[in-house]
Write a protein that holds these residues in place. Structure first.
Motif, PDB file in Angstrom:
ATOM      1  N   CYS A  27      -9.689  16.153  23.585  1.00  0.00           N
ATOM      2  CA  CYS A  27      -9.129  14.844  23.236  1.00  0.00           C
ATOM      3  C   CYS A  27      -9.839  13.752  24.036  1.00  0.00           C
ATOM      4  O   CYS A  27     -10.455  14.002  25.073  1.00  0.00           O
ATOM      5  CB  CYS A  27      -7.613  14.816  23.441  1.00  0.00           C
ATOM      6  SG  CYS A  27      -7.067  14.483  25.122  1.00  0.00           S
ATOM      7  N   PHE A 107      -7.598  20.006  20.150  1.00  0.00           N
ATOM      8  CA  PHE A 107      -7.993  18.638  19.786  1.00  0.00           C
ATOM      9  C   PHE A 107      -9.484  18.574  19.418  1.00  0.00           C
ATOM     10  O   PHE A 107     -10.190  17.613  19.756  1.00  0.00           O
ATOM     11  CB  PHE A 107      -7.642  17.634  20.888  1.00  0.00           C
ATOM     12  CG  PHE A 107      -6.164  17.346  20.954  1.00  0.00           C
ATOM     13  CD1 PHE A 107      -5.570  16.484  20.038  1.00  0.00           C
ATOM     14  CD2 PHE A 107      -5.358  17.966  21.895  1.00  0.00           C
ATOM     15  CE1 PHE A 107      -4.202  16.233  20.070  1.00  0.00           C
ATOM     16  CE2 PHE A 107      -3.987  17.721  21.940  1.00  0.00           C
ATOM     17  CZ  PHE A 107      -3.414  16.855  21.023  1.00  0.00           C
ATOM     18  N   ASP A 110     -11.123  15.549  17.845  1.00  0.00           N
ATOM     19  CA  ASP A 110     -11.507  14.398  18.683  1.00  0.00           C
ATOM     20  C   ASP A 110     -12.721  14.693  19.562  1.00  0.00           C
ATOM     21  O   ASP A 110     -13.039  13.910  20.459  1.00  0.00           O
ATOM     22  CB  ASP A 110     -10.339  14.002  19.606  1.00  0.00           C
ATOM     23  CG  ASP A 110      -9.137  13.505  18.841  1.00  0.00           C
ATOM     24  OD1 ASP A 110      -9.310  12.996  17.717  1.00  0.00           O
ATOM     25  OD2 ASP A 110      -8.012  13.629  19.361  1.00  0.00           O
ATOM     26  N   ARG A 126      -5.683  20.030  16.327  1.00  0.00           N
ATOM     27  CA  ARG A 126      -4.944  19.201  17.270  1.00  0.00           C
ATOM     28  C   ARG A 126      -4.447  20.075  18.409  1.00  0.00           C
ATOM     29  O   ARG A 126      -5.172  20.419  19.295  1.00  0.00           O
ATOM     30  CB  ARG A 126      -3.795  18.485  16.568  1.00  0.00           C
ATOM     31  CG  ARG A 126      -4.289  17.416  15.588  1.00  0.00           C
ATOM     32  CD  ARG A 126      -3.142  16.708  14.926  1.00  0.00           C
ATOM     33  NE  ARG A 126      -2.272  16.045  15.885  1.00  0.00           N
ATOM     34  CZ  ARG A 126      -2.532  14.847  16.426  1.00  0.00           C
ATOM     35  NH1 ARG A 126      -3.594  14.189  16.089  1.00  0.00           N
ATOM     36  NH2 ARG A 126      -1.680  14.311  17.277  1.00  0.00           N
TER      37      ARG A 126
END
Ligand SMILES: [Zn+2]
Ligand SMILES: [Zn+2]
Length: 127
Positions: A27, A107, A110, A126
Motif C-alpha cells: 500500500c 494491497f 497499490d 487488497r
C-alpha cells in the motif's frame, strides 16, 4: 526467543514467538514509510518485551493504526491497529536466523510501478 532491534539499538525487544510467515504490504502508506514495501510478521503485543525503548516513537499513521519507529536512526519497526491485541513487527529488524518464510503480498493493486512480484507468491488485491 525472537529478538530484534533498530539499526542504532535505541529500540530493542524480544518476544517468545511470532507468526512464521511474512506479509509484504504494497500500500502507498507502507511504501512511503518504509522506502519500499513493508514486510512484517506478527506477534502478541502483551508478549513483546522492550529491552530498550529509549528511541521508540509512535506515529499516528491513520485514524485506525499507528507505526512504531526509532526516532534516532529512523528504523520503521512496528505497525499496530488501535484495537488490536497483536502487533506487526518488521521482518528486517529481527536477528538471523529468523526461520520465517514469505507468506503473501497484500494491497498488490497499490504496488509501485518499478518492480515485479514473483508469480509463484500469493498476491492479494487488497487485504
Ligand atoms: Zn535506532
Ligand atoms: Zn500497507
Amino acid at each position: 526467543m525472537v529478538k530484534g532491534r533498530c539499526d542504532c539499538g535505541q529500540v530493542s525487544f524480544e518476544i517468545d514467538t511470532v507468526r512464521d510467515t511474512v506479509t509484504v504490504c504494497h500500500c502507498s502508506k507502507c511504501r512511503r514509510l518504509s522506502g519500499h514495501v513493508w514486510a512484517s510478521t506478527h506477534g502478541q503485543f502483551e508478549k513483546l518485551k522492550f529491552t530498550n525503548s529509549a528511541g521508540l516513537k509512535w506515529y499516528i499513521s491513520s485514524d485506525f493504526a499507528k507505526r512504531g519507529f526509532c526516532q534516532d536512526c529512523g528504523a520503521n519497526l512496528f505497525y499496530r491497529q488501535n484495537d488490536e491485541a497483536g502487533i506487526g513487527i518488521a521482518a528486517g529488524c529481527l536477528d538471523a536466523p529468523t526461520g520465517l518464510k514469505l507468506g503473501k503480498h497484500i494491497f498488490v493493486k497499490d504496488k509501485g510501478d518499478y518492480y515485479l512480484i514473483p508469480d509463484e507468491e500469493i498476491q492479494i488485491e487488497r487485504y
